[in-house]
Scaffold this motif. Structure first.
Motif, PDB file in Angstrom:
ATOM      1  N   ARG A 140     -28.692  -3.650  12.058  1.00  0.00           N
ATOM      2  CA  ARG A 140     -29.970  -4.309  12.340  1.00  0.00           C
ATOM      3  C   ARG A 140     -29.753  -5.817  12.338  1.00  0.00           C
ATOM      4  O   ARG A 140     -29.246  -6.381  11.358  1.00  0.00           O
ATOM      5  CB  ARG A 140     -31.018  -3.925  11.290  1.00  0.00           C
ATOM      6  N   VAL A 141     -30.164  -6.433  13.447  1.00  0.00           N
ATOM      7  CA  VAL A 141     -30.109  -7.885  13.590  1.00  0.00           C
ATOM      8  C   VAL A 141     -31.542  -8.349  13.817  1.00  0.00           C
ATOM      9  O   VAL A 141     -32.173  -7.998  14.817  1.00  0.00           O
ATOM     10  CB  VAL A 141     -29.212  -8.306  14.766  1.00  0.00           C
ATOM     11  N   LEU A 142     -32.075  -9.109  12.874  1.00  0.00           N
ATOM     12  CA  LEU A 142     -33.482  -9.489  12.886  1.00  0.00           C
ATOM     13  C   LEU A 142     -33.647 -10.942  13.315  1.00  0.00           C
ATOM     14  O   LEU A 142     -32.926 -11.824  12.842  1.00  0.00           O
ATOM     15  CB  LEU A 142     -34.091  -9.310  11.493  1.00  0.00           C
ATOM     16  N   SER A 143     -34.615 -11.189  14.201  1.00  0.00           N
ATOM     17  CA  SER A 143     -34.864 -12.560  14.657  1.00  0.00           C
ATOM     18  C   SER A 143     -36.266 -12.657  15.232  1.00  0.00           C
ATOM     19  O   SER A 143     -36.800 -11.685  15.777  1.00  0.00           O
ATOM     20  CB  SER A 143     -33.839 -12.964  15.712  1.00  0.00           C
ATOM     21  N   GLY A 144     -36.842 -13.846  15.139  1.00  0.00           N
ATOM     22  CA  GLY A 144     -38.169 -14.059  15.696  1.00  0.00           C
ATOM     23  C   GLY A 144     -38.133 -14.331  17.190  1.00  0.00           C
ATOM     24  O   GLY A 144     -38.822 -13.680  17.970  1.00  0.00           O
ATOM     25  N   SER A 145     -37.349 -15.311  17.617  1.00  0.00           N
ATOM     26  CA  SER A 145     -37.287 -15.692  19.032  1.00  0.00           C
ATOM     27  C   SER A 145     -35.833 -15.910  19.421  1.00  0.00           C
ATOM     28  O   SER A 145     -35.420 -17.027  19.764  1.00  0.00           O
ATOM     29  CB  SER A 145     -38.100 -16.975  19.280  1.00  0.00           C
ATOM     30  N   ALA A 146     -35.055 -14.869  19.380  1.00  0.00           N
ATOM     31  CA  ALA A 146     -33.620 -15.001  19.619  1.00  0.00           C
ATOM     32  C   ALA A 146     -33.332 -15.455  21.037  1.00  0.00           C
ATOM     33  O   ALA A 146     -33.973 -15.014  21.997  1.00  0.00           O
ATOM     34  CB  ALA A 146     -32.917 -13.673  19.347  1.00  0.00           C
ATOM     35  N   HIS A 147     -32.357 -16.341  21.168  1.00  0.00           N
ATOM     36  CA  HIS A 147     -31.885 -16.761  22.485  1.00  0.00           C
ATOM     37  C   HIS A 147     -31.221 -15.572  23.177  1.00  0.00           C
ATOM     38  O   HIS A 147     -30.669 -14.680  22.527  1.00  0.00           O
ATOM     39  CB  HIS A 147     -30.889 -17.907  22.318  1.00  0.00           C
ATOM     40  N   SER A 148     -31.256 -15.581  24.509  1.00  0.00           N
ATOM     41  CA  SER A 148     -30.694 -14.454  25.260  1.00  0.00           C
ATOM     42  C   SER A 148     -29.213 -14.244  24.970  1.00  0.00           C
ATOM     43  O   SER A 148     -28.702 -13.120  25.085  1.00  0.00           O
ATOM     44  CB  SER A 148     -30.896 -14.692  26.759  1.00  0.00           C
ATOM     45  N   SER A 149     -28.499 -15.309  24.575  1.00  0.00           N
ATOM     46  CA  SER A 149     -27.071 -15.169  24.307  1.00  0.00           C
ATOM     47  C   SER A 149     -26.799 -14.306  23.078  1.00  0.00           C
ATOM     48  O   SER A 149     -25.695 -13.774  22.926  1.00  0.00           O
ATOM     49  CB  SER A 149     -26.418 -16.540  24.119  1.00  0.00           C
ATOM     50  N   VAL A 150     -27.789 -14.153  22.200  1.00  0.00           N
ATOM     51  CA  VAL A 150     -27.599 -13.310  21.016  1.00  0.00           C
ATOM     52  C   VAL A 150     -27.461 -11.855  21.430  1.00  0.00           C
ATOM     53  O   VAL A 150     -26.551 -11.142  20.976  1.00  0.00           O
ATOM     54  CB  VAL A 150     -28.760 -13.507  20.023  1.00  0.00           C
ATOM     55  N   ALA A 151     -28.333 -11.395  22.316  1.00  0.00           N
ATOM     56  CA  ALA A 151     -28.229 -10.023  22.809  1.00  0.00           C
ATOM     57  C   ALA A 151     -26.921  -9.823  23.570  1.00  0.00           C
ATOM     58  O   ALA A 151     -26.271  -8.776  23.458  1.00  0.00           O
ATOM     59  CB  ALA A 151     -29.417  -9.688  23.695  1.00  0.00           C
ATOM     60  N   LYS A 152     -26.524 -10.825  24.337  1.00  0.00           N
ATOM     61  CA  LYS A 152     -25.256 -10.744  25.062  1.00  0.00           C
ATOM     62  C   LYS A 152     -24.092 -10.617  24.083  1.00  0.00           C
ATOM     63  O   LYS A 152     -23.176  -9.805  24.290  1.00  0.00           O
ATOM     64  CB  LYS A 152     -25.092 -11.989  25.933  1.00  0.00           C
ATOM     65  N   ALA A 153     -24.129 -11.410  23.021  1.00  0.00           N
ATOM     66  CA  ALA A 153     -23.066 -11.357  22.015  1.00  0.00           C
ATOM     67  C   ALA A 153     -23.004  -9.985  21.359  1.00  0.00           C
ATOM     68  O   ALA A 153     -21.912  -9.435  21.139  1.00  0.00           O
ATOM     69  CB  ALA A 153     -23.289 -12.440  20.959  1.00  0.00           C
ATOM     70  N   LEU A 154     -24.162  -9.407  21.051  1.00  0.00           N
ATOM     71  CA  LEU A 154     -24.185  -8.088  20.417  1.00  0.00           C
ATOM     72  C   LEU A 154     -23.604  -7.023  21.334  1.00  0.00           C
ATOM     73  O   LEU A 154     -22.945  -6.081  20.882  1.00  0.00           O
ATOM     74  CB  LEU A 154     -25.611  -7.732  20.010  1.00  0.00           C
ATOM     75  N   SER A 155     -23.834  -7.187  22.637  1.00  0.00           N
ATOM     76  CA  SER A 155     -23.242  -6.266  23.598  1.00  0.00           C
ATOM     77  C   SER A 155     -21.724  -6.408  23.609  1.00  0.00           C
ATOM     78  O   SER A 155     -20.986  -5.416  23.557  1.00  0.00           O
ATOM     79  CB  SER A 155     -23.806  -6.547  24.993  1.00  0.00           C
TER      80      SER A 155
END
Length: 471
Positions: free
Chosen positions: A175-190
């Protein structure tokens, strides 16, 4: 040696002088150059058998490509979050290419020694303590990726598994929790094998992009096992800041890794009026800062900080005899040591990115970069005031730092906003976004060249474009 290579080597001084003159002509024309050129691309040219040498390449570049390049290094390129290159940074980057160093190994140490000195200056600039170790990477996306890779290893440490050796399957759900994560965070998780669905959105404060700390605490209480929290120090749309101290305080009750995305918001630390926005940044476990934004060094350059370089080396170590000693060798690794840079990022090789940053920091110091930050903030405020007074436009958020987020008051469709941006593109470049469900445009002030005159010119062009669109 190939005859054209030999000829270019023989007349290298005069060819570099021609290149210098072309670069100067480009830079001196930035103020009047169309900020974004809308010309059609040239017809694709075939690769020739006989190249013709550097002079021929310069001539073809001048004819086919240079006229189509944007003025992204100039004072009215407000799209994305784009800085320029200060004179000192430009000189440093030129010397970076001339020296062509790849000093990732202690077998050839000068480059990484210079990088460590530069990282120390940056750490001080952003108010981080000596507990944070830093490494240069290519940009904010890679900085976030490295920070989250270290977080992934920390999760494994907490769960008693070795992710670097056994893979992410050993972790189970993350679980990675964030309020307004930048799109690069989702890319990094991928990229990291954790999956985009590991990112869970936490409610934000009413009318804000900052996370609701009470909602975050509820999400942490409901989570099973350790989590990663990605906090924001400067959101893209409105430059909103999470309460870093309040978030860090939650670690006393809940186990989580705190990664702070401070890609450009970290530079608020340079302004006494705004430094409170990043209070608590030093409490993070890892921090992302992008340098080709507000430090105004050329692409590509960013820095990643962490309190756990031992975990970082566990993730990125690369054992090969030709590289010299590594954390995988018999000597081991502890937090007091300095592993070679090859063991700290995904790259086995990288250019000496630190040199451009070293030059601009050495040339202008803290006060010079504070002046750039404060002038950009003042420019954003002024443009925001113009937008608020312009019929047909509406500010969507207060100008907290250096971004102006606004929309059309009537029929603010993506198509009409795109038409507005296109009409404006010769004078100023803005990029689209959505804020609170509304299509919008945003202007980000990060370029060292931007002056009050540029703000007035942009405001006047924006008013004309709105009148034309709504006529």
């Amino acid at each position: 040696m190939h005859p054209e290579l030999a000829a270019d080597l023989g007349r290298l001084p005069e060819l570099l002088e021609e290149t210098r003159q072309r670069a100067l002509a480009f830079l001196t024309g930035l103020d009047e150059r169309p900020v974004v050129e809308r010309a059609e691309p040239p017809t694709v040219a075939p690769l020739t058998e006989e190249g013709g040498g550097l002079r021929a390449a310069l001539a073809e570049f001048a004819e086919r490509w240079e006229p189509r390049l944007s003025a992204s290094a100039g004072p009215r390129y407000f799209g994305f979050v784009t800085g320029g290159a200060t004179p000192a940074a430009l000189a440093g980057d030129w010397l970076t290419s001339a020296a062509d160093q790849n000093s990732n190994s202690s077998l050839d140490p000068a480059g990484q020694q210079l990088e460590r000195e530069t990282v120390g200056w940056l750490r001080e600039l952003f108010g981080l303590s000596a507990a944070h170790h830093g490494t240069f990477v290519s940009g904010a996306t890679m900085s976030n990726t490295v920070g989250l890779a270290i977080a992934r290893e920390w999760l494994g440490e907490r769960l008693g598994v070795d992710v670097a050796e056994d893979g992410t399957g050993a972790l189970g759900p993350v679980r990675v929790l964030s309020g307004s994560a930048h799109s690069s965070v989702a890319k990094a998780l991928s990229v990291l094998g954790l999956g985009r669905t590991a990112l869970r959105a936490v409610p934000v404060l009413p009318g804000r992009e900052a996370v609701d700390v009470a909602a975050l605490e509820r999400a942490l209480a409901e989570a099973q096992g350790p989590c990663v929290v990605v906090a924001n120090a400067g959101t893209v749309n409105t430059v909103d800041f999470d309460d870093l101290r309040a978030i860090a305080a939650l670690r006393e009750r809940y186990g989580f890794w705190l990664h702070v995305d401070a890609a450009f918001g970290a530079f608020a630390a340079l302004s006494p009026e705004h430094a409170e926005l990043v209070a608590g940044l030093d409490l993070a476990d890892s921090v992302c800062v992008d340098l080709h934004k507000w430090l105004n060094v050329p692409y590509d350059s960013a820095v990643q900080f962490t309190r756990r370089p031992d975990l970082q080396a566990r993730v990125f170590r690369n054992a090969a005899a030709y590289l010299g000693p590594s954390p995988a060798s018999g000597r081991g690794y502890s937090q007091g040591e300095h592993p070679d840079l090859v063991h700290l990022t995904p790259e086995n090789s990288h250019r000496l990115r630190a040199l451009a940053a070293w030059f601009t920091l050495r040339a202008y110091g803290r006060s010079g970069h504070r002046e750039i930050v404060e002038r950009c903030i003042a420019g954003a405020r002024t443009l925001g005031e113009h937008v608020a007074r312009t019929d047909g436009l509406e500010l969507l958020a207060p100008v907290r730092l250096n971004v102006v987020c606004f929309s059309l008051t009537a029929d603010p469709t993506p198509e009409r906003l795109a038409a507005l941006a296109t009409e404006l593109a010769g004078e100023a470049f803005l990029t689209p976004t959505h804020h609170a469900g509304r299509p919008a445009l945003r202007a980000a002030f990060t370029n060292w060249r931007t002056t009050e005159a540029d703000v007035r010119r942009t405001a006047q062009a924006l008013a004309r474009a709105v009148r034309k669109l709504t006529a």
